[in-house]
Design a protein around this motif. Structure first.
Motif: not given
Length: 348
Positions: A92-95, A98-106, A162-169
């Motif tokens: 989903i993030i790759l598709g 805006e892969p770096g968007s917080l909304a996309t990661v959410a 995606s920095p917001p997604f990487k932040f989770l790990g």
């Protein structure tokens, strides 16, 4: 004093805690700075922090596995669910434009978690409604789940930036790794819900005697579905952490064999595979033992390929020490000591 010691030794947590302390001692001898915790850029670093962070996914899954095992079940599909969760989120993030968007990661995280709930309901349906043995029911998803994850990723390793997604790990919050905070929240929520309400008693009753529980008014089917759903939810959270930590979805390797580590953690913690009484605190200690053992293997310089052998040895030792035969032997030993002490008092 002897009565207090006897009570401590009889506790199911005694030997796992002893094993954990022994592993800590080995690490301290091999690496004198093992307990050192430093602060860099406001973040905590050190061997103990690494153990907590790396062991967080195992603990999260082990919490759900504990409740499943308490109902006399097992869930072998958690590794596959973790892989599916990571694959869905990364795709989903790759598709997204805006892969770096917080909304996309959410959105990606939410969809991954919702899919895990469906998978958990599927497992629960097979076990509770169709009456399939849990090991067979979850083996189906364990086998097919990796294939589903491969279909989602199209056989590729999906790398995301995606920095917001990487932040989770790999992120920190107030100096503490996010993975540790998430694991603490999952553990605390499970403990609060199952120990501060009647739910924990219902889970134990279903594990001890499902038919008697049903006749007593406990809705065993709904409870089983809920437990398997929660376990899949925990697996999805762990999968998101594992995927975010590497910033890549690898359908073949994400969560590989983590179901075995989770089961080992539950067993080491004293929860019986026969169902019934369980211990979330014991599971926490078991997860720490597993991760500390892995750290010890690396610290001492033992080839990582031998890790599974050492895990098996630790589980064997702890299970033998917790076995009824060992407990009976300890009781006989204490009785003999008591008799000898009594004879000494009479003789004097």
């Amino acid at each position: 004093m002897s009565a207090v010691i006897a009570r401590l030794v009889a506790s199911r947590l005694f030997w796992p805690v002893v094993m954990l302390l022994a592993l800590f001692a080995i690490n301290l001898i091999a690496f004198p700075g093992f307990f050192a915790v430093t602060v860099r850029d406001g973040h905590l670093f050190g061997s103990l922090i690494d153990i907590l962070r790396n062991g967080a996914p195992t603990l999260i899954i082990a919490v759900g596995m504990t409740l499943v095992i308490a109902t006399r079940g097992i869930d072998l599909s958690v590794g596959a669910v973790a892989a599916i969760s990571g694959a869905v989120a990364c795709s989903i993030i790759l598709g997204s434009p805006e892969p770096g968007s917080l909304a996309t990661v959410a959105v990606a995280v939410t969809v991954a978690l919702l899919i895990s709930l469906v998978l958990g309901v599927w497992n629960g349906f097979l076990v509770a409604v169709l009456g399939i043995q849990p090991i067979i029911a979850t083996l189906i998803l364990m086998t097919a789940g990796r294939g589903v994850a491969m279909l989602i990723t199209e056989g590729q390793i999906l790398t995301v930036n995606s920095p917001p997604f990487k932040f989770l790990g790999s992120g920190f919050w107030f100096g503490i790794p996010i993975a540790v905070i998430v694991a603490a929240v999952v553990f605390g929520a499970a403990a609060l819900i199952t120990r501060r309400t009647a739910l924990g008693m219902f889970i134990e009753s279903v594990g001890i005697n499902p038919e008697a529980s049903r006749q007593a008014g406990v809705r065993a089917r709904g409870l089983l579905i809920a437990v398997y759903t929660f376990c899949a939810f925990c697996a999805a959270i762990a999968g998101l952490i594992l995927t975010a930590n590497t910033a890549a979805a690898d359908a073949n390797n994400t969560g590989l064999f983590i179901e075995l580590d989770a089961i080992l953690a539950v067993v080491i913690g004293g929860t019986s595979l026969a169902g019934g009484r369980y211990s979330l605190v014991g599971t926490l200690v078991g997860a720490l033992v597993i991760q500390t053992l892995v750290t010890t293997v690396y610290t001492v310089g033992i080839p990582p390929i031998a890790t599974m052998v050492f895990k098996a040895a630790v589980v064997t030792i702890v299970c033998l020490l917790q076995s009824p035969t060992t407990a009976e032997a300890l009781r006989d030993f204490r009785r003999r000591l008591g008799l000898r002490a009594g004879k000494g008092v009479v003789a004097s």
